[in-house]
Structure formats: C-alpha cells, structure tokens
Motif scaffolding. Structure first.
Motif, PDB file in Angstrom:
ATOM      1  N   PHE A  83      19.090  38.631 100.202  1.00 26.30           N
ATOM      2  CA  PHE A  83      20.355  38.023 100.605  1.00 26.30           C
ATOM      3  C   PHE A  83      20.390  36.545 100.241  1.00 26.30           C
ATOM      4  CE2 PHE A  83      19.439  41.537 103.455  1.00 26.30           C
ATOM      5  CZ  PHE A  83      20.604  42.276 103.365  1.00 26.30           C
ATOM      6  N   VAL A  84      21.578  36.107  99.862  1.00 27.71           N
ATOM      7  CA  VAL A  84      21.766  34.699  99.505  1.00 27.71           C
ATOM      8  C   VAL A  84      22.913  34.145 100.351  1.00 27.71           C
ATOM      9  CG1 VAL A  84      22.320  33.079  97.657  1.00 27.71           C
ATOM     10  CG2 VAL A  84      21.004  35.135  97.148  1.00 27.71           C
ATOM     11  N   ILE A  85      22.686  32.968 100.940  1.00 26.33           N
ATOM     12  CA  ILE A  85      23.720  32.267 101.698  1.00 26.33           C
ATOM     13  C   ILE A  85      24.260  31.160 100.804  1.00 26.33           C
ATOM     14  CG2 ILE A  85      24.209  30.859 103.729  1.00 26.33           C
ATOM     15  CD1 ILE A  85      21.742  32.224 105.043  1.00 26.33           C
ATOM     16  N   VAL A  86      25.552  31.231 100.512  1.00 23.42           N
ATOM     17  CA  VAL A  86      26.174  30.261  99.623  1.00 23.42           C
ATOM     18  C   VAL A  86      27.298  29.556 100.382  1.00 23.42           C
ATOM     19  CG1 VAL A  86      27.458  29.929  97.472  1.00 23.42           C
ATOM     20  CG2 VAL A  86      25.700  31.696  97.618  1.00 23.42           C
ATOM     21  N   PHE A  87      27.275  28.231 100.385  1.00 24.53           N
ATOM     22  CA  PHE A  87      28.420  27.518 100.928  1.00 24.53           C
ATOM     23  C   PHE A  87      29.091  26.746  99.810  1.00 24.53           C
ATOM     24  CE2 PHE A  87      24.781  24.802 101.752  1.00 24.53           C
ATOM     25  CZ  PHE A  87      25.206  23.561 101.330  1.00 24.53           C
ATOM     26  N   ARG A  88      30.417  26.737  99.868  1.00 24.85           N
ATOM     27  CA  ARG A  88      31.222  26.111  98.818  1.00 24.85           C
ATOM     28  C   ARG A  88      32.223  25.143  99.437  1.00 24.85           C
ATOM     29  NH1 ARG A  88      34.480  29.824  97.745  1.00 24.85           N
ATOM     30  NH2 ARG A  88      33.650  31.450  99.053  1.00 24.85           N
ATOM     31  N   ASN A  89      32.671  24.213  98.650  1.00 28.19           N
ATOM     32  CA  ASN A  89      33.715  23.259  99.031  1.00 28.19           C
ATOM     33  C   ASN A  89      33.433  22.553 100.357  1.00 28.19           C
ATOM     34  OD1 ASN A  89      35.126  24.292  96.759  1.00 28.19           O
ATOM     35  ND2 ASN A  89      35.969  25.912  98.034  1.00 28.19           N
ATOM     36  N   PRO A  90      32.239  22.005 100.529  1.00 27.00           N
ATOM     37  CA  PRO A  90      31.973  21.323 101.804  1.00 27.00           C
ATOM     38  C   PRO A  90      32.764  20.024 101.909  1.00 27.00           C
ATOM     39  CG  PRO A  90      30.141  20.988 100.304  1.00 27.00           C
ATOM     40  CD  PRO A  90      31.095  21.930  99.619  1.00 27.00           C
ATOM     41  N   LEU A 122      27.807  35.358 102.426  1.00 30.25           N
ATOM     42  CA  LEU A 122      26.495  36.010 102.493  1.00 30.25           C
ATOM     43  C   LEU A 122      26.544  37.140 101.481  1.00 30.25           C
ATOM     44  CD1 LEU A 122      23.718  36.300 103.801  1.00 30.25           C
ATOM     45  CD2 LEU A 122      24.769  37.774 105.520  1.00 30.25           C
ATOM     46  N   ILE A 123      25.705  37.036 100.469  1.00 28.78           N
ATOM     47  CA  ILE A 123      25.753  37.966  99.339  1.00 28.78           C
ATOM     48  C   ILE A 123      24.493  38.827  99.335  1.00 28.78           C
ATOM     49  CG2 ILE A 123      25.839  38.143  96.814  1.00 28.78           C
ATOM     50  CD1 ILE A 123      27.255  35.365  96.886  1.00 28.78           C
ATOM     51  N   ASN A 124      24.705  40.139  99.169  1.00 24.79           N
ATOM     52  CA  ASN A 124      23.595  41.066  99.000  1.00 24.79           C
ATOM     53  C   ASN A 124      23.180  40.988  97.537  1.00 24.79           C
ATOM     54  OD1 ASN A 124      21.873  43.248  98.635  1.00 24.79           O
ATOM     55  ND2 ASN A 124      23.011  44.549 100.050  1.00 24.79           N
ATOM     56  N   LYS A 125      22.007  40.456  97.292  1.00 25.74           N
ATOM     57  CA  LYS A 125      21.545  40.215  95.918  1.00 25.74           C
ATOM     58  C   LYS A 125      21.291  41.522  95.164  1.00 25.74           C
ATOM     59  CE  LYS A 125      20.240  36.986  93.063  1.00 25.74           C
ATOM     60  NZ  LYS A 125      21.174  36.229  92.312  1.00 25.74           N
ATOM     61  N   ASN A 126      20.978  42.600  95.877  1.00 27.75           N
ATOM     62  CA  ASN A 126      20.671  43.879  95.223  1.00 27.75           C
ATOM     63  C   ASN A 126      21.876  44.444  94.483  1.00 27.75           C
ATOM     64  OD1 ASN A 126      18.057  43.719  96.218  1.00 27.75           O
ATOM     65  ND2 ASN A 126      18.600  44.851  98.078  1.00 27.75           N
ATOM     66  N   ASN A 127      23.075  44.364  95.082  1.00 30.03           N
ATOM     67  CA  ASN A 127      24.258  44.922  94.422  1.00 30.03           C
ATOM     68  C   ASN A 127      25.366  43.880  94.222  1.00 30.03           C
ATOM     69  OD1 ASN A 127      25.173  44.645  97.011  1.00 30.03           O
ATOM     70  ND2 ASN A 127      25.251  46.847  97.442  1.00 30.03           N
ATOM     71  N   SER A 128      25.063  42.622  94.417  1.00 33.57           N
ATOM     72  CA  SER A 128      25.985  41.495  94.197  1.00 33.57           C
ATOM     73  C   SER A 128      27.292  41.609  94.971  1.00 33.57           C
ATOM     74  CB  SER A 128      26.281  41.333  92.701  1.00 33.57           C
ATOM     75  OG  SER A 128      25.102  41.022  92.004  1.00 33.57           O
ATOM     76  N   THR A 129      27.241  42.193  96.147  1.00 32.13           N
ATOM     77  CA  THR A 129      28.443  42.288  96.964  1.00 32.13           C
ATOM     78  C   THR A 129      28.418  41.228  98.053  1.00 32.13           C
ATOM     79  OG1 THR A 129      27.414  43.924  98.412  1.00 32.13           O
ATOM     80  CG2 THR A 129      28.750  44.764  96.583  1.00 32.13           C
ATOM     81  N   THR A 130      29.579  40.730  98.361  1.00 29.00           N
ATOM     82  CA  THR A 130      29.713  39.779  99.456  1.00 29.00           C
ATOM     83  C   THR A 130      29.856  40.587 100.745  1.00 29.00           C
ATOM     84  OG1 THR A 130      30.784  38.169  98.020  1.00 29.00           O
ATOM     85  CG2 THR A 130      31.110  37.893 100.388  1.00 29.00           C
ATOM     86  N   ILE A 131      28.888  40.432 101.633  1.00 26.95           N
ATOM     87  CA  ILE A 131      28.935  41.210 102.872  1.00 26.95           C
ATOM     88  C   ILE A 131      29.474  40.392 104.045  1.00 26.95           C
ATOM     89  CG2 ILE A 131      27.138  42.831 102.204  1.00 26.95           C
ATOM     90  CD1 ILE A 131      25.147  41.184 103.789  1.00 26.95           C
ATOM     91  N   TYR A 132      29.627  39.098 103.835  1.00 24.40           N
ATOM     92  CA  TYR A 132      30.220  38.250 104.861  1.00 24.40           C
ATOM     93  C   TYR A 132      30.855  37.048 104.173  1.00 24.40           C
ATOM     94  CZ  TYR A 132      30.692  34.943 108.669  1.00 24.40           C
ATOM     95  OH  TYR A 132      31.191  34.024 109.560  1.00 24.40           O
ATOM     96  N   ASN A 133      32.065  36.693 104.623  1.00 26.31           N
ATOM     97  CA  ASN A 133      32.775  35.549 104.061  1.00 26.31           C
ATOM     98  C   ASN A 133      33.505  34.851 105.196  1.00 26.31           C
ATOM     99  OD1 ASN A 133      35.458  34.356 103.141  1.00 26.31           O
ATOM    100  ND2 ASN A 133      34.312  34.502 101.239  1.00 26.31           N
ATOM    101  N   GLN A 134      33.446  33.531 105.199  1.00 28.89           N
ATOM    102  CA  GLN A 134      34.126  32.760 106.235  1.00 28.89           C
ATOM    103  C   GLN A 134      34.638  31.453 105.661  1.00 28.89           C
ATOM    104  OE1 GLN A 134      31.571  31.358 109.365  1.00 28.89           O
ATOM    105  NE2 GLN A 134      33.218  30.336 110.446  1.00 28.89           N
ATOM    106  N   HIS A 135      35.863  31.110 106.033  1.00 30.94           N
ATOM    107  CA  HIS A 135      36.401  29.783 105.743  1.00 30.94           C
ATOM    108  C   HIS A 135      36.447  29.048 107.068  1.00 30.94           C
ATOM    109  CE1 HIS A 135      38.722  26.478 104.175  1.00 30.94           C
ATOM    110  NE2 HIS A 135      39.575  26.640 105.178  1.00 30.94           N
ATOM    111  N   PHE A 136      35.752  27.926 107.154  1.00 29.28           N
ATOM    112  CA  PHE A 136      35.722  27.151 108.388  1.00 29.28           C
ATOM    113  C   PHE A 136      36.450  25.840 108.158  1.00 29.28           C
ATOM    114  CE2 PHE A 136      33.922  24.122 111.390  1.00 29.28           C
ATOM    115  CZ  PHE A 136      34.070  24.824 112.574  1.00 29.28           C
ATOM    116  N   ASN A 137      37.352  25.510 109.064  1.00 27.47           N
ATOM    117  CA  ASN A 137      38.098  24.261 108.992  1.00 27.47           C
ATOM    118  C   ASN A 137      38.498  23.900 110.415  1.00 27.47           C
ATOM    119  OD1 ASN A 137      39.858  22.149 108.623  1.00 27.47           O
ATOM    120  ND2 ASN A 137      40.974  23.117 106.950  1.00 27.47           N
ATOM    121  N   LYS A 138      37.793  22.948 110.993  1.00 29.14           N
ATOM    122  CA  LYS A 138      38.067  22.579 112.377  1.00 29.14           C
ATOM    123  C   LYS A 138      37.854  21.082 112.560  1.00 29.14           C
ATOM    124  CE  LYS A 138      37.590  24.454 116.919  1.00 29.14           C
ATOM    125  NZ  LYS A 138      36.978  25.429 117.763  1.00 29.14           N
ATOM    126  N   ARG A 139      38.550  20.538 113.544  1.00 30.25           N
ATOM    127  CA  ARG A 139      38.453  19.109 113.822  1.00 30.25           C
ATOM    128  C   ARG A 139      38.308  18.884 115.322  1.00 30.25           C
ATOM    129  NH1 ARG A 139      42.555  16.912 110.619  1.00 30.25           N
ATOM    130  NH2 ARG A 139      42.736  18.898 109.621  1.00 30.25           N
TER     131      ARG A 139
END
Length: 193
Positions: A83-90, A122-139
């Motif tokens: 599994f790979v945890i990737v965060f984007r656009n911080p 959260l990406i399953n590296k074995n089959n390259s599927t995204t098993i979890y996705n979240q957009h967080f935006n809070k103040r």
C-alpha cells in the motif's frame, strides 16, 4: 515561620499556530487511520513521494506521528510494498484577519484563521487501485492577545505566521483619544473639587 516561594501565572490556554495546524491535520487523518486499521497493522505502508519543501516535510512527519502504530516507511523504500499513501495539493495557511480591542479600552486582540487542505489517497500497489480517497479542507478561527504574538508564531515554517493587518481607525485614534480625555477630566475634577 514558614515562607513559601512560588510563581503565579495566568493559565491562558492560547494555542500556537502550529497547535492549531496539528489539530486540523490530526482530525483529517482519523478516517485514514480507520481505513488502515481495517486493512491491518501487519501491512507495510509507504508514503508516496519525498518531501520537496518544508510544507510537505511537515505534513509527512505529522502523518508518521499520527499513524505511529502502523508500519509507515519512508518514500525511498521499495516500491513492492502492498500500500502507498499519497497526499497531493497540500496547502497550509495562517492569516491574521483583523486587530480589535476586546471590550472598551481592553486588550488588543488578533483574529486569526488557520487553514489546512490537501488530498490523500491510499493505493493498493498490487493492482494499482485507489482503495481510499479523501479531500480535506478545514479551517479554525479564533483570536489571541496581540502581546502574545511572539509566543504564537513559529518562524521556522512560513505557513505558521502571517503579516499583521493594520489597526482600524477606531482602535488607533478614538480609543486613545477617549482615554486621554477621561484622564484629563479626572485630573481637572480632582483639582477643582
């Protein structure tokens, strides 16, 4: 005779900017923590990319701290992990919105707003599927005493401080004028009566 020496201080629970940023990041990682718990603590998880700047570095260290119970490996480790945890656009920002006086002739306060936003996968590296996705935006919005500004900021991180806004004319001119007028009136009345 018994003498007791002590230090008296006010327990003003003013949070630093980094405290608020950490609170938002910790809150944002709760759903990911639940997903990792469902996948199991025996799995290895790799952070997706290396930190390119202080913001990403801070976010990565926060993820490692919050998810310390899991086997989170650095980005430089093997790509064969499950599994790979990737965060984007911080994006993390601290803004001081305005300076105001609390009550009449009271303490000068600064209204602040702290924003944390990013996407995480959260990406399953074995089959390259995204098993979890979240957009967080809070103040978080709150205020603190202006005289505690140096304690609130951490100049090590650009995102943990901001420029102070200009005081409005009411704070700058009217309140000191009222104070001077009231003081002058009290002095005149003291000598007349």
């Amino acid at each position: 005779m018994l003498l007791v020496n002590g230090i008296s201080f006010s327990q003003n629970n003013t949070s630093t900017n980094l405290d608020l940023i950490d609170r938002l990041i910790d809150e944002s990682l709760n759903p990911l923590n639940d997903k990792l718990l469902a996948l199991g603590k025996n799995n290895f998880y790799r952070l997706g990319a290396g930190a390119n700047n202080p913001l990403e570095n801070y976010l990565q260290s926060s993820i490692k701290r919050k998810l310390a119970g899991y086997k989170i490996l650095s980005p430089e480790t093997s790509d064969t992990l499950g599994f790979v945890i990737v965060f984007r656009n911080p994006f993390i920002e601290t803004k001081y919105k305005r300076i105001y006086t609390d009550k009449i002739l009271g303490t000068k306060k600064v209204e602040r707003e702290v924003l944390v936003a990013y996407d995480i996968d959260l990406i399953n590296k074995n089959n390259s599927t995204t098993i979890y996705n979240q957009h967080f935006n809070k103040r978080i919005k709150d205020s603190f005493d202006l005289d505690k500004l140096s304690l609130i900021e951490d100049r090590q991180y650009l995102f943990s401080y901001s420029e102070l806004p200009e005081e409005n004319n009411l704070n700058r001119i009217l309140y000191p004028a009222i104070l001077i007028t009231a003081s002058a009136a009290a002095i005149i009345l003291f000598f007349i009566i």
